[in-house]
Design a protein around this motif. Structure first.
Motif, short mmCIF file in Angstrom:
data_model
loop_
_atom_site.label_atom_id
_atom_site.label_comp_id
_atom_site.label_asym_id
_atom_site.label_seq_id
_atom_site.Cartn_x
_atom_site.Cartn_y
_atom_site.Cartn_z
N VAL A 46 6.02 5.10 1.42
CA VAL A 46 5.82 6.39 2.08
C VAL A 46 6.47 7.50 1.24
O VAL A 46 7.59 7.33 0.75
N ASN A 47 5.77 8.60 1.07
CA ASN A 47 6.32 9.71 0.28
C ASN A 47 7.26 10.57 1.13
O ASN A 47 6.98 10.84 2.29
N ALA A 48 8.36 11.00 0.52
CA ALA A 48 9.27 11.91 1.23
C ALA A 48 9.54 13.13 0.35
O ALA A 48 9.57 13.04 -0.87
N LEU B 221 11.11 5.78 -7.38
CA LEU B 221 11.10 7.08 -8.05
C LEU B 221 9.67 7.38 -8.49
O LEU B 221 9.13 6.73 -9.37
N ASP B 222 9.06 8.38 -7.83
CA ASP B 222 7.63 8.67 -8.00
C ASP B 222 7.38 9.63 -9.16
O ASP B 222 8.27 10.39 -9.54
N ASP B 223 6.16 9.60 -9.67
CA ASP B 223 5.72 10.55 -10.69
C ASP B 223 6.64 10.59 -11.90
O ASP B 223 6.86 11.66 -12.47
N ILE C 161 10.58 4.09 0.36
CA ILE C 161 10.53 5.56 0.36
C ILE C 161 10.35 6.03 -1.08
O ILE C 161 11.14 5.71 -1.96
N GLU C 162 9.27 6.78 -1.31
CA GLU C 162 9.01 7.33 -2.65
C GLU C 162 9.50 8.77 -2.72
O GLU C 162 9.14 9.58 -1.87
N VAL C 163 10.31 9.07 -3.71
CA VAL C 163 10.70 10.46 -3.91
C VAL C 163 10.40 10.85 -5.35
O VAL C 163 10.46 10.03 -6.26
N LEU D 223 10.25 2.16 -10.24
CA LEU D 223 9.91 3.37 -10.98
C LEU D 223 8.39 3.44 -11.06
O LEU D 223 7.72 2.49 -11.46
N LYS D 224 7.84 4.57 -10.64
CA LYS D 224 6.39 4.74 -10.67
C LYS D 224 5.98 5.65 -11.81
O LYS D 224 6.33 6.84 -11.82
N ILE D 225 5.26 5.11 -12.73
CA ILE D 225 4.83 5.89 -13.89
C ILE D 225 3.64 6.76 -13.51
O ILE D 225 2.67 6.29 -12.93
N ALA E 261 0.83 -1.19 0.00
CA ALA E 261 0.00 0.00 0.00
C ALA E 261 0.87 1.25 0.00
O ALA E 261 2.02 1.21 0.43
N GLU E 262 0.30 2.33 -0.50
CA GLU E 262 0.97 3.63 -0.37
C GLU E 262 0.26 4.41 0.74
O GLU E 262 -0.97 4.48 0.78
N ALA E 263 1.06 4.99 1.63
CA ALA E 263 0.52 5.82 2.71
C ALA E 263 0.37 7.25 2.20
O ALA E 263 1.32 7.83 1.68
MG MG Z 1 3.74 8.65 -4.11
#
Ligand code: MG
Ligand code: C2E
Ligand code: MG
Ligand code: MG
Length: 298
Positions: free
Chosen positions: A123-125, A185-187, A155-157, A206-208, A64-66
């Motif tokens: 988790v987003n940072a 790597l987010d977005d 950790i998503e950045v 890698l998050k598209i 899950a993503e918080a």
């Molecule tokens: Mg995110």
């Protein structure tokens, strides 16, 4: 600066970043301060599913993503888009980020206690959390104080982060990886997608971004662009996650491209922790673990 809004409507755009969302920064600063001190912050969890599941109607859960929200007693639920940018300007993102990480550690410890050994929490940072190696020290302390497996934390950045001091960033990302924590790597595709960063920094995932998903069924160009990004991620040895899946057809296209995981309203929206735990109880996973333990040659 006056912008045409269609019809005979015009909107005055004030070019002061503090006013860019239509609300003065000090008001947001106060809102965030109250949220922090009065315990109004809360985490929603959005499920992330196995994209290669044979049955896309019942894919298996990977994690899950918080996603943080403010639960305001009068205003109700306030989305991060309303306050994260302000928190980055005022520096309050450090306190928010630390709160989010503490909560994440509690959630992971709880899963651990229930025997959930593989489910991950992402988790987003923000960039600011990397100042003075704050994030690294925070993660070290979390791992020391909580019975969590670092592997279960991601950790998503966002790639815009990469514009900061590259050497210091690389050092910290590598140190975080050495702790066993994973990096995502987010977005991807929305900022300055610099290929050398991808190649040189220790991102496992890698998050598209959603913007590549929206028109993937109707636009051949978007589909080809998406395919190039997916292939590139895979050739660099990364796992590719697609976010913002809103239709089954989109999922089918990306599944055929071989992506690893799906996240999006089509599968599930972000939900409060209690709802998430109720819906994705540990029983099925525990059964799997027992079965696996019973197989000697596994
Ligand atoms: Mg995110
Ligand atoms: P993000 O990290 O890219 O998170 C994904 C966002 O897309 C979430 O919005 C999620 O609810 C939304 N989303 C997921 N699937 C779909 C879909 O199918 N359609 C649409 N339209 N949207 C979808 P949310 O929760 O509003 O968060 C927005 C952004 O706020 C996040 O984008 C992230 O950049 C930031 N954010 C959230 N929580 C935190 C946090 O704890 N710390 C920091 N620094 N930033 C956070
Ligand atoms: Mg994202
Ligand atoms: Mg996004």
């Amino acid at each position: 600066d006056i912008k045409h809004k269609g019809g005979n409507q015009y909107r005055l755009c004030v070019r002061d970043s503090a006013l860019e969302d239509g609300e003065p920064l000090f008001l947001k600063e106060r809102l965030i301060r109250e949220a922090l001190t009065r315990g109004w912050l809360c985490l929603y969890l959005q499920p992330i599913f196995q994209a290669q599941s044979p049955d896309l109607d019942a894919p298996s859960l990977l994690g899950a993503e918080a996603l943080v929200r403010i639960h305001h007693p009068d205003l109700g639920l306030i989305a991060p888009n309303e306050f994260i940018a302000a928190a980055e300007k005022t520096g309050q993102i450090i306190d928010i980020g630390n709160w989010v990480l503490e909560e994440a550690a509690v959630i992971l410890s709880e899963w651990q206690k229930q025997g959930i050994e593989t489910r991950y929490l992402s988790v987003n940072a923000s960039v600011m959390q990397f100042r003075d190696q704050g994030l690294l020290h925070k993660l070290e302390s979390l791992i020391e104080r909580h019975p969590i497996r670092p592997r279960q934390l991601i950790i998503e950045v966002t790639e815009n982060l990469m514009l900061d001091n590259e050497d210091s960033l690389r050092f910290q990302l590598e140190a975080i990886r050495k702790l066993g924590v994973n990096l995502s790597l987010d977005d991807f595709g929305t900022g300055f997608s610099c290929l050398s960063y991808l190649h040189n920094l220790p991102f496992g995932t890698l998050k598209i971004d959603r913007s590549f998903v929206m028109n993937v069924q109707t636009s051949r160009r978007d589909r080809e662009l998406a395919r190039i990004i997916v292939d590139m991620g895979h050739s660099l040895g990364m796992q590719v996650v697609v976010e913002g899946i809103e239709a089954r057809g989109q999922a089918e296209i990306f599944r055929a491209m071989g992506v690893r995981a799906f996240q999006g309203y089509h599968f599930a929206r972000p939900m409060p922790l209690q709802a998430f735990n109720a819906r994705y109880s540990s029983s099925s996973e525990t059964r799997m673990c027992l079965l696996r333990a019973a197989t000697p040659d596994d």
